[in-house]
Every structure is written in C-alpha cells, then in structure tokens.
Design a protein around this motif. Structure first.
Motif, PDB file in Angstrom:
ATOM      1  N   GLU A  16       0.882  -1.173   0.000  1.00 31.36           N
ATOM      2  CA  GLU A  16       0.000   0.000   0.000  1.00 31.36           C
ATOM      3  C   GLU A  16       0.918   1.221   0.000  1.00 31.36           C
ATOM      4  OE1 GLU A  16      -3.457   0.110   0.275  1.00 31.36           O
ATOM      5  OE2 GLU A  16      -3.695  -2.060   0.259  1.00 31.36           O
ATOM      6  N   LEU A  17       1.414   1.597  -1.175  1.00 37.27           N
ATOM      7  CA  LEU A  17       2.483   2.580  -1.264  1.00 37.27           C
ATOM      8  C   LEU A  17       2.112   3.931  -0.656  1.00 37.27           C
ATOM      9  CD1 LEU A  17       5.369   2.700  -2.165  1.00 37.27           C
ATOM     10  CD2 LEU A  17       4.608   3.401  -4.427  1.00 37.27           C
ATOM     11  N   ALA A  18       0.929   4.423  -0.925  1.00 37.19           N
ATOM     12  CA  ALA A  18       0.526   5.727  -0.376  1.00 37.19           C
ATOM     13  C   ALA A  18       0.481   5.683   1.156  1.00 37.19           C
ATOM     14  CB  ALA A  18      -0.827   6.147  -0.943  1.00 37.19           C
ATOM     15  N   ALA A  19      -0.087   4.617   1.709  1.00 34.30           N
ATOM     16  CA  ALA A  19      -0.167   4.480   3.169  1.00 34.30           C
ATOM     17  C   ALA A  19       1.221   4.290   3.781  1.00 34.30           C
ATOM     18  CB  ALA A  19      -1.069   3.302   3.535  1.00 34.30           C
ATOM     19  N   THR A  20       2.079   3.541   3.099  1.00 33.68           N
ATOM     20  CA  THR A  20       3.446   3.324   3.579  1.00 33.68           C
ATOM     21  C   THR A  20       4.201   4.643   3.639  1.00 33.68           C
ATOM     22  OG1 THR A  20       3.481   1.076   2.682  1.00 33.68           O
ATOM     23  CG2 THR A  20       5.611   2.108   3.110  1.00 33.68           C
ATOM     24  N   ARG A  22       2.933   7.647   3.775  1.00 33.36           N
ATOM     25  CA  ARG A  22       2.306   8.510   4.779  1.00 33.36           C
ATOM     26  C   ARG A  22       2.797   8.137   6.184  1.00 33.36           C
ATOM     27  NH1 ARG A  22      -2.232   8.354   2.686  1.00 33.36           N
ATOM     28  NH2 ARG A  22      -3.029   6.467   3.662  1.00 33.36           N
ATOM     29  N   PHE A  23       2.817   6.823   6.494  1.00 30.75           N
ATOM     30  CA  PHE A  23       3.250   6.374   7.811  1.00 30.75           C
ATOM     31  C   PHE A  23       4.696   6.786   8.091  1.00 30.75           C
ATOM     32  CE2 PHE A  23       5.621   3.327  10.366  1.00 30.75           C
ATOM     33  CZ  PHE A  23       4.958   3.451  11.577  1.00 30.75           C
ATOM     34  N   TYR A  24       5.625   6.409   7.221  1.00 30.38           N
ATOM     35  CA  TYR A  24       7.042   6.712   7.463  1.00 30.38           C
ATOM     36  C   TYR A  24       7.321   8.209   7.398  1.00 30.38           C
ATOM     37  CZ  TYR A  24       8.228   1.795   7.629  1.00 30.38           C
ATOM     38  OH  TYR A  24       8.314   0.486   8.007  1.00 30.38           O
ATOM     39  N   GLY A  25       6.577   8.918   6.576  1.00 34.50           N
ATOM     40  CA  GLY A  25       6.730  10.367   6.519  1.00 34.50           C
ATOM     41  C   GLY A  25       6.302  11.037   7.817  1.00 34.50           C
ATOM     42  N   GLN A  26       5.156  10.613   8.355  1.00 34.63           N
ATOM     43  CA  GLN A  26       4.657  11.202   9.602  1.00 34.63           C
ATOM     44  C   GLN A  26       5.456  10.729  10.817  1.00 34.63           C
ATOM     45  OE1 GLN A  26       0.483  10.158   9.589  1.00 34.63           O
ATOM     46  NE2 GLN A  26      -0.040  11.812   8.170  1.00 34.63           N
ATOM     47  N   ALA A  27       5.795   9.436  10.848  1.00 35.47           N
ATOM     48  CA  ALA A  27       6.482   8.882  12.020  1.00 35.47           C
ATOM     49  C   ALA A  27       7.935   9.334  12.120  1.00 35.47           C
ATOM     50  CB  ALA A  27       6.410   7.350  11.990  1.00 35.47           C
ATOM     51  N   PHE A  28       8.621   9.425  10.973  1.00 35.08           N
ATOM     52  CA  PHE A  28      10.060   9.688  11.001  1.00 35.08           C
ATOM     53  C   PHE A  28      10.500  10.892  10.179  1.00 35.08           C
ATOM     54  CE2 PHE A  28       9.527   5.007  11.409  1.00 35.08           C
ATOM     55  CZ  PHE A  28       9.913   4.887  12.732  1.00 35.08           C
ATOM     56  N   SER A  35       9.410   6.573  -8.269  1.00 35.38           N
ATOM     57  CA  SER A  35       9.978   6.055  -9.522  1.00 35.38           C
ATOM     58  C   SER A  35       8.907   5.199 -10.162  1.00 35.38           C
ATOM     59  CB  SER A  35      11.230   5.224  -9.248  1.00 35.38           C
ATOM     60  OG  SER A  35      12.269   6.026  -8.768  1.00 35.38           O
ATOM     61  N   GLY A  36       7.939   5.842 -10.757  1.00 38.63           N
ATOM     62  CA  GLY A  36       6.799   5.124 -11.315  1.00 38.63           C
ATOM     63  C   GLY A  36       5.727   4.912 -10.269  1.00 38.63           C
ATOM     64  N   PRO A  37       4.655   4.226 -10.643  1.00 38.02           N
ATOM     65  CA  PRO A  37       3.519   4.074  -9.727  1.00 38.02           C
ATOM     66  C   PRO A  37       3.715   3.043  -8.615  1.00 38.02           C
ATOM     67  CG  PRO A  37       3.058   2.980 -11.805  1.00 38.02           C
ATOM     68  CD  PRO A  37       4.374   3.692 -11.974  1.00 38.02           C
ATOM     69  N   THR A  38       4.769   2.204  -8.707  1.00 36.19           N
ATOM     70  CA  THR A  38       4.901   1.126  -7.725  1.00 36.19           C
ATOM     71  C   THR A  38       6.205   1.165  -6.928  1.00 36.19           C
ATOM     72  OG1 THR A  38       5.868  -0.383  -9.356  1.00 36.19           O
ATOM     73  CG2 THR A  38       3.460  -0.430  -9.089  1.00 36.19           C
ATOM     74  N   TYR A  39       6.963   2.254  -7.021  1.00 37.53           N
ATOM     75  CA  TYR A  39       8.229   2.309  -6.284  1.00 37.53           C
ATOM     76  C   TYR A  39       8.454   3.711  -5.743  1.00 37.53           C
ATOM     77  CZ  TYR A  39      12.861   0.955  -4.796  1.00 37.53           C
ATOM     78  OH  TYR A  39      13.942   0.647  -4.018  1.00 37.53           O
ATOM     79  N   ALA A  53       6.073  -1.804  -4.405  1.00 30.64           N
ATOM     80  CA  ALA A  53       4.660  -2.148  -4.272  1.00 30.64           C
ATOM     81  C   ALA A  53       4.180  -3.110  -5.351  1.00 30.64           C
ATOM     82  CB  ALA A  53       3.802  -0.882  -4.300  1.00 30.64           C
ATOM     83  N   ASP A  54       4.991  -3.387  -6.366  1.00 29.14           N
ATOM     84  CA  ASP A  54       4.599  -4.293  -7.450  1.00 29.14           C
ATOM     85  C   ASP A  54       4.661  -5.728  -6.934  1.00 29.14           C
ATOM     86  OD1 ASP A  54       4.378  -5.911  -9.693  1.00 29.14           O
ATOM     87  OD2 ASP A  54       5.599  -4.591 -10.950  1.00 29.14           O
ATOM     88  N   PRO A  55       3.512  -6.434  -6.848  1.00 24.43           N
ATOM     89  CA  PRO A  55       3.509  -7.799  -6.307  1.00 24.43           C
ATOM     90  C   PRO A  55       4.447  -8.746  -7.059  1.00 24.43           C
ATOM     91  CG  PRO A  55       1.268  -7.000  -6.596  1.00 24.43           C
ATOM     92  CD  PRO A  55       2.182  -5.988  -7.224  1.00 24.43           C
TER      93      PRO A  55
END
Length: 96
Positions: A16-20, A22-28, A35-39, A53-55
C-alpha cells in the motif's frame, strides 16, 4: 556516502504505497522520490532505500545491498557453515 563493506541500500515491501509513505513520513519525517507508480525511494533518513509495491517484484524478505570494492573476493559467495544436522545426515547416508 558509500563505504566499502557497509550497507548501502535497503528495499522493503510496501504493498500500500501511499499508506506506507504517509506512515514513514509522519512517524520519522522521511521524504520520498517516486519512480513510477509502484516504487518510492527514500534517502537522507540514515540509510537510502525504497519501497516496492509491485507484487511481481516484491521479495519475501528485505533486499539489502552492501557496497563492496570491485574485486573477485568481494563477488565470491560467502562460505557458510553446514545447516544444523547436515553432517549427521551425511554420516547416516554413508553408513547405509
């Protein structure tokens, strides 16, 4: 700064790239470069790395990249001790 023998880059799963981000941005306070939609890469956080984020490209474990001087010894696979019980299994097999 890259140093010989030091961990240089860590890639983690971030399905869940957007949530990931957001979490690390807010926490740390981490900042990201997409780099594209999945990295999303991060740096200036004590260690450079990224979230994949690409499965089809996500590994089961983190990808850790260590910087090494370009030499044959640096590229040789490590010599690992036998797995627990491996010697016992070999002795039992040779006894048959």
């Amino acid at each position: 700064m890259r140093e010989d023998g030091k961990i240089d880059y860590v890639e983690l799963a971030g399905t869940e790239l957007a949530a990931t981000k957001r979490f690390y941005g807010q926490a740390f306070g981490w900042r990201f470069t997409d780099s594209g939609p999945t990295y999303a890469a991060f740096d200036e956080s004590g260690l450079d790395g990224g979230f994949q984020a690409d499965p089809a490209k996500v590994s089961a474990a983190p990808l850790v990249v260590a910087d090494a001087a370009a030499s044959e010894s640096a590229c040789a696979p490590p010599s690992l001790p036998p797995a627990p019980g491996a010697m016992r299994r070999r002795r039992l097999a040779s006894a048959r």
